[in-house]
Design a protein around this motif. Sequence first.
Motif, PDB file in Angstrom:
ATOM      1  N   LEU A   1      -1.523  23.545 -18.500  1.00 25.38           N
ATOM      2  CA  LEU A   1      -1.494  22.168 -18.994  1.00 25.38           C
ATOM      3  C   LEU A   1      -0.278  21.405 -18.467  1.00 25.38           C
ATOM      4  O   LEU A   1      -0.393  20.238 -18.087  1.00 25.38           O
ATOM      5  N   VAL A   2       0.889  22.051 -18.439  1.00 27.35           N
ATOM      6  CA  VAL A   2       2.077  21.375 -17.915  1.00 27.35           C
ATOM      7  C   VAL A   2       1.801  20.914 -16.482  1.00 27.35           C
ATOM      8  O   VAL A   2       2.022  19.755 -16.119  1.00 27.35           O
ATOM      9  N   GLN A   3       1.280  21.844 -15.690  1.00 27.93           N
ATOM     10  CA  GLN A   3       0.993  21.543 -14.293  1.00 27.93           C
ATOM     11  C   GLN A   3      -0.047  20.426 -14.178  1.00 27.93           C
ATOM     12  O   GLN A   3       0.107  19.490 -13.393  1.00 27.93           O
ATOM     13  N   ALA A   4      -1.112  20.529 -14.991  1.00 32.25           N
ATOM     14  CA  ALA A   4      -2.211  19.567 -14.918  1.00 32.25           C
ATOM     15  C   ALA A   4      -1.728  18.164 -15.285  1.00 32.25           C
ATOM     16  O   ALA A   4      -2.065  17.188 -14.618  1.00 32.25           O
ATOM     17  N   ILE A   5      -0.914  18.066 -16.345  1.00 29.58           N
ATOM     18  CA  ILE A   5      -0.486  16.747 -16.801  1.00 29.58           C
ATOM     19  C   ILE A   5       0.469  16.121 -15.786  1.00 29.58           C
ATOM     20  O   ILE A   5       0.398  14.925 -15.499  1.00 29.58           O
ATOM     21  N   ARG A   6       1.341  16.944 -15.209  1.00 30.52           N
ATOM     22  CA  ARG A   6       2.227  16.391 -14.177  1.00 30.52           C
ATOM     23  C   ARG A   6       1.430  15.875 -12.980  1.00 30.52           C
ATOM     24  O   ARG A   6       1.693  14.796 -12.462  1.00 30.52           O
ATOM     25  N   SER A   7       0.438  16.646 -12.545  1.00 27.36           N
ATOM     26  CA  SER A   7      -0.341  16.202 -11.385  1.00 27.36           C
ATOM     27  C   SER A   7      -1.149  14.962 -11.741  1.00 27.36           C
ATOM     28  O   SER A   7      -1.380  14.091 -10.891  1.00 27.36           O
ATOM     29  N   ALA A   8      -1.555  14.839 -13.012  1.00 23.73           N
ATOM     30  CA  ALA A   8      -2.299  13.645 -13.427  1.00 23.73           C
ATOM     31  C   ALA A   8      -1.435  12.406 -13.244  1.00 23.73           C
ATOM     32  O   ALA A   8      -1.920  11.350 -12.838  1.00 23.73           O
ATOM     33  N   GLY A   9      -0.130  12.535 -13.530  1.00 27.92           N
ATOM     34  CA  GLY A   9       0.778  11.405 -13.350  1.00 27.92           C
ATOM     35  C   GLY A   9       0.799  10.940 -11.908  1.00 27.92           C
ATOM     36  O   GLY A   9       0.737   9.740 -11.616  1.00 27.92           O
ATOM     37  N   THR A  10       0.871  11.901 -10.979  1.00 31.38           N
ATOM     38  CA  THR A  10       0.890  11.542  -9.562  1.00 31.38           C
ATOM     39  C   THR A  10      -0.436  10.921  -9.144  1.00 31.38           C
ATOM     40  O   THR A  10      -0.479   9.976  -8.364  1.00 31.38           O
ATOM     41  N   THR A  11      -1.535  11.484  -9.656  1.00 30.40           N
ATOM     42  CA  THR A  11      -2.848  10.926  -9.324  1.00 30.40           C
ATOM     43  C   THR A  11      -2.957   9.492  -9.821  1.00 30.40           C
ATOM     44  O   THR A  11      -3.498   8.628  -9.128  1.00 30.40           O
ATOM     45  N   ALA A  12      -2.444   9.240 -11.016  1.00 24.77           N
ATOM     46  CA  ALA A  12      -2.489   7.881 -11.554  1.00 24.77           C
ATOM     47  C   ALA A  12      -1.730   6.927 -10.630  1.00 24.77           C
ATOM     48  O   ALA A  12      -2.184   5.814 -10.370  1.00 24.77           O
ATOM     49  N   VAL A  13      -0.590   7.385 -10.111  1.00 29.04           N
ATOM     50  CA  VAL A  13       0.165   6.562  -9.162  1.00 29.04           C
ATOM     51  C   VAL A  13      -0.687   6.260  -7.937  1.00 29.04           C
ATOM     52  O   VAL A  13      -0.824   5.107  -7.513  1.00 29.04           O
TER      53      VAL A  13
ATOM     54  N   GLY B   1       0.858  -1.183   0.000  1.00 29.90           N
ATOM     55  CA  GLY B   1       0.000   0.000   0.000  1.00 29.90           C
ATOM     56  C   GLY B   1       0.889   1.226   0.000  1.00 29.90           C
ATOM     57  O   GLY B   1       1.862   1.276   0.743  1.00 29.90           O
ATOM     58  N   LEU B   2       0.582   2.201  -0.848  1.00 29.97           N
ATOM     59  CA  LEU B   2       1.462   3.360  -1.027  1.00 29.97           C
ATOM     60  C   LEU B   2       0.758   4.648  -0.607  1.00 29.97           C
ATOM     61  O   LEU B   2      -0.344   4.945  -1.043  1.00 29.97           O
ATOM     62  N   LEU B   3       1.418   5.431   0.260  1.00 28.27           N
ATOM     63  CA  LEU B   3       0.895   6.748   0.659  1.00 28.27           C
ATOM     64  C   LEU B   3       1.831   7.811   0.104  1.00 28.27           C
ATOM     65  O   LEU B   3       3.044   7.739   0.293  1.00 28.27           O
ATOM     66  N   LEU B   4       1.258   8.811  -0.583  1.00 26.27           N
ATOM     67  CA  LEU B   4       2.080   9.837  -1.236  1.00 26.27           C
ATOM     68  C   LEU B   4       2.202  11.094  -0.376  1.00 26.27           C
ATOM     69  O   LEU B   4       1.495  11.287   0.601  1.00 26.27           O
ATOM     70  N   GLN B   5       3.107  11.976  -0.830  1.00 21.97           N
ATOM     71  CA  GLN B   5       3.419  13.200  -0.103  1.00 21.97           C
ATOM     72  C   GLN B   5       2.210  14.126   0.032  1.00 21.97           C
ATOM     73  O   GLN B   5       1.914  14.613   1.107  1.00 21.97           O
ATOM     74  N   ASP B   6       1.536  14.363  -1.104  1.00 17.13           N
ATOM     75  CA  ASP B   6       0.445  15.341  -1.092  1.00 17.13           C
ATOM     76  C   ASP B   6      -0.888  14.632  -1.220  1.00 17.13           C
ATOM     77  O   ASP B   6      -1.218  14.094  -2.268  1.00 17.13           O
ATOM     78  N   PRO B   7      -1.708  14.636  -0.139  1.00 16.22           N
ATOM     79  CA  PRO B   7      -2.976  13.899  -0.188  1.00 16.22           C
ATOM     80  C   PRO B   7      -3.913  14.426  -1.268  1.00 16.22           C
ATOM     81  O   PRO B   7      -4.783  13.702  -1.731  1.00 16.22           O
ATOM     82  N   ASN B   8      -3.736  15.680  -1.691  1.00 14.43           N
ATOM     83  CA  ASN B   8      -4.579  16.212  -2.761  1.00 14.43           C
ATOM     84  C   ASN B   8      -4.476  15.381  -4.033  1.00 14.43           C
ATOM     85  O   ASN B   8      -5.424  15.296  -4.803  1.00 14.43           O
ATOM     86  N   ASP B   9      -3.285  14.791  -4.248  1.00 14.91           N
ATOM     87  CA  ASP B   9      -3.080  13.992  -5.451  1.00 14.91           C
ATOM     88  C   ASP B   9      -3.891  12.713  -5.439  1.00 14.91           C
ATOM     89  O   ASP B   9      -4.096  12.099  -6.470  1.00 14.91           O
ATOM     90  N   SER B  10      -4.302  12.274  -4.242  1.00 16.19           N
ATOM     91  CA  SER B  10      -4.990  10.986  -4.143  1.00 16.19           C
ATOM     92  C   SER B  10      -6.504  11.107  -4.275  1.00 16.19           C
ATOM     93  O   SER B  10      -7.189  10.101  -4.357  1.00 16.19           O
ATOM     94  N   LEU B  11      -7.031  12.333  -4.262  1.00 18.78           N
ATOM     95  CA  LEU B  11      -8.486  12.495  -4.229  1.00 18.78           C
ATOM     96  C   LEU B  11      -9.148  11.920  -5.479  1.00 18.78           C
ATOM     97  O   LEU B  11      -8.714  12.155  -6.590  1.00 18.78           O
ATOM     98  N   VAL B  12     -10.209  11.127  -5.266  1.00 22.43           N
ATOM     99  CA  VAL B  12     -10.937  10.562  -6.394  1.00 22.43           C
ATOM    100  C   VAL B  12     -12.421  10.912  -6.333  1.00 22.43           C
ATOM    101  O   VAL B  12     -13.159  10.627  -7.263  1.00 22.43           O
TER     102      VAL B  12
ATOM    103  N   ALA C   1     -11.091  13.546 -12.377  1.00 21.42           N
ATOM    104  CA  ALA C   1     -10.608  14.757 -13.045  1.00 21.42           C
ATOM    105  C   ALA C   1     -11.558  15.925 -12.816  1.00 21.42           C
ATOM    106  O   ALA C   1     -11.127  17.046 -12.543  1.00 21.42           O
ATOM    107  N   MET C   2     -12.876  15.650 -12.897  1.00 18.43           N
ATOM    108  CA  MET C   2     -13.859  16.723 -12.670  1.00 18.43           C
ATOM    109  C   MET C   2     -13.762  17.238 -11.238  1.00 18.43           C
ATOM    110  O   MET C   2     -13.994  18.409 -10.962  1.00 18.43           O
ATOM    111  N   GLN C   3     -13.421  16.329 -10.320  1.00 18.74           N
ATOM    112  CA  GLN C   3     -13.226  16.702  -8.924  1.00 18.74           C
ATOM    113  C   GLN C   3     -12.110  17.742  -8.790  1.00 18.74           C
ATOM    114  O   GLN C   3     -12.035  18.475  -7.831  1.00 18.74           O
ATOM    115  N   ARG C   4     -11.185  17.750  -9.756  1.00 19.30           N
ATOM    116  CA  ARG C   4     -10.040  18.654  -9.713  1.00 19.30           C
ATOM    117  C   ARG C   4     -10.317  19.999 -10.367  1.00 19.30           C
ATOM    118  O   ARG C   4      -9.434  20.849 -10.454  1.00 19.30           O
ATOM    119  N   LEU C   5     -11.555  20.160 -10.836  1.00 17.85           N
ATOM    120  CA  LEU C   5     -11.892  21.400 -11.544  1.00 17.85           C
ATOM    121  C   LEU C   5     -11.529  22.635 -10.717  1.00 17.85           C
ATOM    122  O   LEU C   5     -10.881  23.557 -11.209  1.00 17.85           O
TER     123      LEU C   5
END
Lengths: 202, 665
Positions: free
Chosen positions: B608-620, B78-89, B564-568
């Motif tokens: 877009l740069v920021q959004a795509i990078r954060s998407a990578g972390t969210t996918a993790v 089980g993996l816990l990341l640095q920024d919990p915002n990245d985990s929100l679904v 993704a819509m949650q991240r609007l």
Amino acid sequence: MSNTVSAKSVFAWRGIDLITAAVLAVALGVAFWGFDAFVYPLIQVATAGFPPLGGLATGVWILPAVAGMLIIRRPGAAIFVELIAANVELTLGNSWGVTVLISALLQAAGVEIIFALFGYRRSGFAMAALAGALSAIFEIVGFELSAYYTDFSPIWKLLLVLCSMVSGVFVAGGLGSLLVRGLARTGALNAFAVGRESRNKE
Amino acid sequence: MTKIARGGVQVKSLTWTPFASPEPLLRNLSFEIEPGERVLLIGPSGSGKSTLLRALAGVLNDTESGELIGSVEIEGAGLLLQDPNDSLVSDSVFREVAFGLENVGMDQAHMANIVTRGLEAVNLSKPLAHPSTDLSGGEMQRMAFAGVLATNPDVLLLDEPTSMLDAISAAAVRETVAQQIEQTGSTLVVVEHEFTDWLPLVKRVLVLNGRGELIFDGEPRNILGENTDELKNLGLWLPGLETPDVPKFDLGVGSGGSITVLTGASGAGKTTELKRRMRADQNNKTILAGVGYLPQQAELTILGNTVFETAHKTAALAARGLGIQASHAESNTHKILNELGIGPLVDRSPYEISGGEQRRLALATALANGALSVYLDEPTIGQDRGSWSLIVGAILAARTSGTKLTIATHDPRLISLADEVIEIKAQIIEPVDAKSANVSGIAILAAPILLLLGSMRITSLSSGLFSSAALALAALMLFAAGFRLKSRKTLLPGLIAVLSVGISNWYLSEQQNPLTGLVAGLRVASFVLPGIALATQLRPIQLGDQLAQWLRLPARPVIAAVAAMQRLQNLIATWDELRFIHRIRGIGLSKGPIAKLNEWSRLVFGLLVQAIRSAGTTAVAMDARGFSRAEMKNRTWAAKPAWGRLDWLVISLALAVAAVPFFSS
């Protein structure tokens, strides 16, 4: 044991394909919402009551489908991105209501068809331009002429289609592929084929 | 291949080379971890600690494509990341914690129990329906941890779980972890930059060097005690070591310089207060580039193609405005870049340099303007000893030169250098009322489509007028039932569109008959306006539940779309932050259409740069909870789709109004 960590089949979406496509769509939705506030009023004033020229803006709405497909390069990528972008537009408020979802399907269909024809192997401006043009035709002929512009005379209808195609080629195709190339150069697309290709060229 | 025991980890000659990188990020790593072991993984920035954790969690391909040699065997991670915002679904505490359970196909009936137990285990006492974003940083991290625990992992992989938190929240997270491994005997692998507080909890330490090689492996006391010099040279924050020496930089000498620190609990509003002060700053209002700003996401300050361009853009504008020689301003920017250790990178792309380098670049950018006041948001977060002293050196030199610095930080070493410390107290935020009458997704989408079908029959003035009257009646009934528009302005763009359609169908038609235009306008209005009014109520999670459970759309795309819509709101905040940064830097202020279009493209690109990078972390974060596992075929859902009285009403009214033209033409 050695293995390459990347996608195996074009039909098997990885987690990052889905999330990136979805987040890209929402971010572009925000960008368009910003476009409405920044730039669109100028265009609206310029083309008010004269939709044939407004057709020149059609490509803007096709751009997410093109960009999404250029990045993800899997069946359904254009439809997925375009549908979510349309949903964002809905949530933030737009001028056409839920029918943007119908437009979204049509605007993405052209992109899907063109990329499927080439087996998702080719990308770049030519592909993007073809895709943009076909999607513009679908949107205008398949929906707008019968929903909004039923009473235009044939010549105006033709002009509207032509303006939209020009926009599909240059705005959706041209700007779309420029945008994706720029993003690839920042390293943000390193998990995708397009990111790898941009490295190899350098 | 031998199957290893649950809770064990076995890594054999692991080498990982991302396609984008000329060198391997991890080199020939081999180690084993026994079930129940507690391991601390440390190393300088860029040593590949986080990458190794992702490799252990089996989610490496979510970050980058590359070549993996060797093998990793692990059972039940089980993996816990640095920024919990990245985990929100999702949008509630319950749905967040239940995400991993849904993905393994657990029966809905059991979920509430398990989630409640998980929340107890992390000491988070919030109702299950509590909005997941309405939490402090520490609470949110504990919620994310509960989400990891819900899947009952045997190996806990924690990636800098407390680095974004204040001391008290960090202690609470550590306490939770300690309790958990005590009770369950889970294996622990934790990565942390400032690791001193984790030492009592761990029995073994692994050290990576800057080349991604494993250089030490053993008991913490031995490793840290015997190799102090080498570890210090790697830039690690060893316990008991003095604060690093700060180099003396020369940014000139002036009077009136000061350092004011804003500190307080994570989520208390330090950033908000920093920006409030910046907006109120007279220097911001009176002179171009009067203030400098280092935002928490340093990458947002990037403008232009090279490191130098980014750093110098505003300084160049300011120099022109103040009549300073261009060459003089340029050499000043070069000097600051050199002192912050990024002189050798000036011609590189600012996106290609490391995160730590980007932070120093953003600091150089803020100082290069020669601004009288400078605002820094967490300038030292995640820095090694070496870069920490460079940053602090620049801060002290700026003070000596007469700059007023305001710094939001929870770094105690930095706080100790301040002239004034202001403690920010958490604001009580009024909870949003989620209980107002709500139309759910499918009704919002279906009603206007029914109306669109009906509108095809609006071909005469009488059918148009009848239909409009019916629509007005329906609107009144909805109003009586409790439906409210959030703002009347939302209808405005739709009204303009309807007008435009009406007018153009009039004078572009063959007979140019005004009546044709009027009918066209009424027809379009009959489905466009209700569609817009209903769309204001769209809640992604409700629509997602309906699409996946009723219409049986494939689960993964639906979940990704909802997340993704949650991240609007986050993305809108990033957009606003970019505009704010540009305005502070004097970029994109011209009013002409071309200038505005230019500025818009810059904003889109940055977003877009920021959004795509954060998407990578969210996918993790999502894949680590089973989002891409094979069991997804039997996925379950933590809640049934919502459908209420208002939904029935909307659908029946839409059917009735859509039928009107069929009887009136």
